[in-house]
Scaffold this active site. Structure first.
Site, mmCIF file in Angstrom:
data_model
loop_
_atom_site.group_PDB
_atom_site.id
_atom_site.type_symbol
_atom_site.label_atom_id
_atom_site.label_comp_id
_atom_site.label_asym_id
_atom_site.label_seq_id
_atom_site.Cartn_x
_atom_site.Cartn_y
_atom_site.Cartn_z
ATOM 1 N N SER A 69 4.168 2.041 -3.640
ATOM 2 C CA SER A 69 2.767 2.288 -3.166
ATOM 3 C C SER A 69 2.613 1.553 -1.745
ATOM 4 O O SER A 69 3.498 0.859 -1.281
ATOM 5 C CB SER A 69 1.651 1.304 -4.131
ATOM 6 O OG SER A 69 0.472 1.438 -3.274
ATOM 7 N N TYR A 122 0.009 -6.524 -8.297
ATOM 8 C CA TYR A 122 0.349 -5.261 -7.990
ATOM 9 C C TYR A 122 1.204 -5.193 -6.829
ATOM 10 O O TYR A 122 2.192 -4.420 -6.682
ATOM 11 C CB TYR A 122 -0.848 -4.283 -7.775
ATOM 12 C CG TYR A 122 -0.921 -2.732 -7.554
ATOM 13 C CD1 TYR A 122 -0.089 -2.003 -8.828
ATOM 14 C CD2 TYR A 122 -0.704 -2.215 -6.480
ATOM 15 C CE1 TYR A 122 0.154 -0.735 -8.774
ATOM 16 C CE2 TYR A 122 -0.453 -0.941 -6.465
ATOM 17 C CZ TYR A 122 -0.080 -0.187 -7.457
ATOM 18 O OH TYR A 122 -0.084 1.239 -7.082
#
Length: 276
Positions: free
Chosen positions: A154, A169
């Site tokens: 990401s 995350y």
């Protein structure tokens, strides 16, 4: 996005984790889009998902178009399940040549308030799963003369993604990038290529469930291209990295983000300030 069939992955056996439907109808998630696109390009696809019902939706869409796929229901944080996953691919289709590590969950919270058990869960699902799936797929790739691994990271693995802390995350997605780089080096002589995709503000079913229309619009305007990304944009990047077209590409992290990482906040300020 086109439904046209092709041959870019002919004779490939591909494992896609997180391949099940997370939306409804034509609103597909990233793993689902990758699976459908790979099947359209001639791959035999093992659809891996913890929820068999979700994978059945993807399977039905592939078979409706004449593609070849089957389901493996399992937990990618389990060494036993991932070993059986790789064995299932081999027994059904032959040695694995493409592995897409796509499974991921969100991980809100900061280091000063995150629950330790939640931190461990995010690391297991997002990062440990990459290690385990690769552990059992790479020997098949080596036996077959090589292969391609594409790990879904990401932009949050490279930059802080929003005003809200998401440290578990971010750490897991940054870890995927570091792991991918090392794997690319140490399996390169085995002709196993390892690359990352870093999606930006993609409008996926997972995002849609937790994001207001106002925030979706802001995410779109934050990218220099000013257009919304979809799971299909990520799927086409994965297709390139899985195919022979990228035979000399390994150890890269490819942002698919409308140019977001190329800009500073000040560069995009006029587009964020003024209504379009």
């Amino acid at each position: 996005m086109t439904t046209e069939r092709g041959t870019r992955l002919n004779n490939r056996v591909a494992i896609v984790t997180g391949a099940g439907a997370t939306g409804s109808g034509e609103f597909v998630g990233i793993g689902q889009a990758i699976s459908i696109l790979f099947a359209r390009q001639g791959a035999k696809v093992l659809l891996v998902d913890r929820e068999e019902r979700n994978a059945e939706t993807t399977l039905a869409m592939i078979r409706e178009e004449g593609g070849e796929a089957s389901i493996f229901a399992g937990d990618v944080t389990s060494s036993e399940d991932t070993r059986e996953m790789a064995e299932a691919a081999k027994s059904r289709y032959g040695n694995v040549s493409v592995l897409i590590n796509n499974v991921g969950i969100s991980g809100p919270g900061s280091v000063t308030d995150v629950d330790e058990d939640f931190w461990d869960t995010v690391m297991d699902v997002n990062l440990k799963s990459v290690m385990l799936c690769s552990k059992h797929a790479i020997p098949q790739m080596i036996e077959a003369g090589g292969g391609s691994i594409v790990n879904l990271s990401s932009i949050v693995g490279l930059r802080a993604g929003s005003g809200r802390a998401s440290h578990p995350y971010a750490a897991s997605k940054g870890g995927i990038i570091g792991l991918s780089n090392s794997m690319a080096v140490h399996y390169g002589r085995d002709n196993v290529r390892v690359n990352c995709i870093a999606p930006g503000h993609v409008h996926s079913p997972m995002v849609a469930r937790h994001t207001s229309q106002e925030m979706l619009d802001l995410r779109r305007r934050a990218g220099p291209l000013g257009v919304e990304g979809t799971p299909w944009d990520v799927a086409y990047a994965a297709l390139f990295l899985a195919s022979d077209e990228s035979r000399w590409v390994s150890g890269v992290t490819l942002p698919v983000d409308a140019g977001l990482l190329a800009a500073t906040p000040l560069a995009m300020f006029p587009h964020l300030r003024d209504p379009e």
